[in-house]
Design a protein around this motif. Structure first.
Motif, PDB file in Angstrom:
ATOM      1  N   UNK A   1      33.128  31.374  36.466  1.00  0.00           N
ATOM      2  CA  UNK A   1      32.430  31.021  35.235  1.00  0.00           C
ATOM      3  C   UNK A   1      32.808  31.868  34.031  1.00  0.00           C
ATOM      4  N   UNK A   2      34.057  32.285  33.992  1.00  0.00           N
ATOM      5  CA  UNK A   2      34.520  33.125  32.892  1.00  0.00           C
ATOM      6  C   UNK A   2      35.892  32.666  32.420  1.00  0.00           C
ATOM      7  N   UNK A   3      36.307  33.182  31.264  1.00  0.00           N
ATOM      8  CA  UNK A   3      37.713  33.096  30.832  1.00  0.00           C
ATOM      9  C   UNK A   3      38.294  34.453  31.175  1.00  0.00           C
ATOM     10  N   UNK A   4      39.502  34.453  31.737  1.00  0.00           N
ATOM     11  CA  UNK A   4      40.087  35.688  32.260  1.00  0.00           C
ATOM     12  C   UNK A   4      41.592  35.684  32.024  1.00  0.00           C
ATOM     13  N   UNK A   5      42.135  36.863  31.782  1.00  0.00           N
ATOM     14  CA  UNK A   5      43.585  37.045  31.697  1.00  0.00           C
ATOM     15  C   UNK A   5      43.922  38.452  32.170  1.00  0.00           C
ATOM     16  N   UNK A   6      45.160  38.613  32.589  1.00  0.00           N
ATOM     17  CA  UNK A   6      45.673  39.921  32.996  1.00  0.00           C
ATOM     18  C   UNK A   6      46.978  40.128  32.242  1.00  0.00           C
ATOM     19  N   UNK A   7      47.073  41.262  31.529  1.00  0.00           N
ATOM     20  CA  UNK A   7      48.210  41.535  30.653  1.00  0.00           C
ATOM     21  C   UNK A   7      48.677  42.977  30.857  1.00  0.00           C
ATOM     22  N   UNK A   8      50.009  43.166  30.803  1.00  0.00           N
ATOM     23  CA  UNK A   8      50.574  44.523  30.766  1.00  0.00           C
ATOM     24  C   UNK A   8      51.028  44.750  29.332  1.00  0.00           C
ATOM     25  N   UNK A   9      50.491  45.785  28.676  1.00  0.00           N
ATOM     26  CA  UNK A   9      50.833  46.015  27.274  1.00  0.00           C
ATOM     27  C   UNK A   9      52.196  46.702  27.136  1.00  0.00           C
ATOM     28  N   UNK A  10      52.602  46.969  25.910  1.00  0.00           N
ATOM     29  CA  UNK A  10      53.926  47.539  25.641  1.00  0.00           C
ATOM     30  C   UNK A  10      54.084  48.959  26.180  1.00  0.00           C
TER      31      UNK A  10
ATOM     32  N   UNK B   1      47.948  48.093  32.371  1.00  0.00           N
ATOM     33  CA  UNK B   1      47.454  46.793  32.807  1.00  0.00           C
ATOM     34  C   UNK B   1      46.026  46.611  32.319  1.00  0.00           C
ATOM     35  N   UNK B   2      45.760  45.433  31.722  1.00  0.00           N
ATOM     36  CA  UNK B   2      44.448  45.101  31.193  1.00  0.00           C
ATOM     37  C   UNK B   2      43.935  43.820  31.831  1.00  0.00           C
ATOM     38  N   UNK B   3      42.686  43.836  32.273  1.00  0.00           N
ATOM     39  CA  UNK B   3      41.988  42.639  32.720  1.00  0.00           C
ATOM     40  C   UNK B   3      40.991  42.283  31.611  1.00  0.00           C
ATOM     41  N   UNK B   4      41.138  41.096  31.058  1.00  0.00           N
ATOM     42  CA  UNK B   4      40.254  40.636  30.001  1.00  0.00           C
ATOM     43  C   UNK B   4      39.314  39.588  30.575  1.00  0.00           C
ATOM     44  N   UNK B   5      38.019  39.764  30.354  1.00  0.00           N
ATOM     45  CA  UNK B   5      37.043  38.854  30.935  1.00  0.00           C
ATOM     46  C   UNK B   5      35.989  38.497  29.884  1.00  0.00           C
ATOM     47  N   UNK B   6      35.679  37.214  29.798  1.00  0.00           N
ATOM     48  CA  UNK B   6      34.563  36.748  28.983  1.00  0.00           C
ATOM     49  C   UNK B   6      33.731  35.834  29.841  1.00  0.00           C
TER      50      UNK B   6
ATOM     51  N   UNK C   1      42.711  31.849  31.100  1.00  0.00           N
ATOM     52  CA  UNK C   1      42.267  30.590  31.690  1.00  0.00           C
ATOM     53  C   UNK C   1      40.821  30.669  32.139  1.00  0.00           C
ATOM     54  N   UNK C   2      40.221  29.489  32.340  1.00  0.00           N
ATOM     55  CA  UNK C   2      38.887  29.423  32.925  1.00  0.00           C
ATOM     56  C   UNK C   2      39.003  29.726  34.414  1.00  0.00           C
TER      57      UNK C   2
END
Length: 72
Positions: free
Chosen positions: A52-61, A65-70, A47-48
């Motif tokens: 001022x970024x797009x961000x998500x937080x995901x737990x992989x298989x 835990x990953x924080x993704x930021x653009x 989400x925005x």
């Protein structure tokens, strides 16, 4: 960059560190988000954000835990 837990969330030993990926485009963050959550768990939808970024937080298989930021 690393991060511990979101405020108010309990600390779980082994999941108290998040790895952060700084993406270079919206297509890159979208691809990483879809790939990491495929057999994992979405902790925060892509989400925005107010910073001022797009961000998500995901737990992989594997439980990582990953924080993704653009930053736009």
């Amino acid at each position: 960059m690393v991060s511990d837990t979101f405020p108010g969330n309990p600390l779980e030993v082994g999941t108290n560190i998040s790895l952060v990926l700084e993406c270079e485009s919206e297509s890159e963050i979208q691809h990483l988000y879809e790939t990491l959550r495929e057999n994992g768990t979405t902790l925060m939808e892509l989400q925005d954000t107010f910073w001022g970024a797009r961000f998500a937080k995901v737990k992989d298989c594997f439980g990582v835990h990953w924080d993704l930021n653009y930053t736009k």
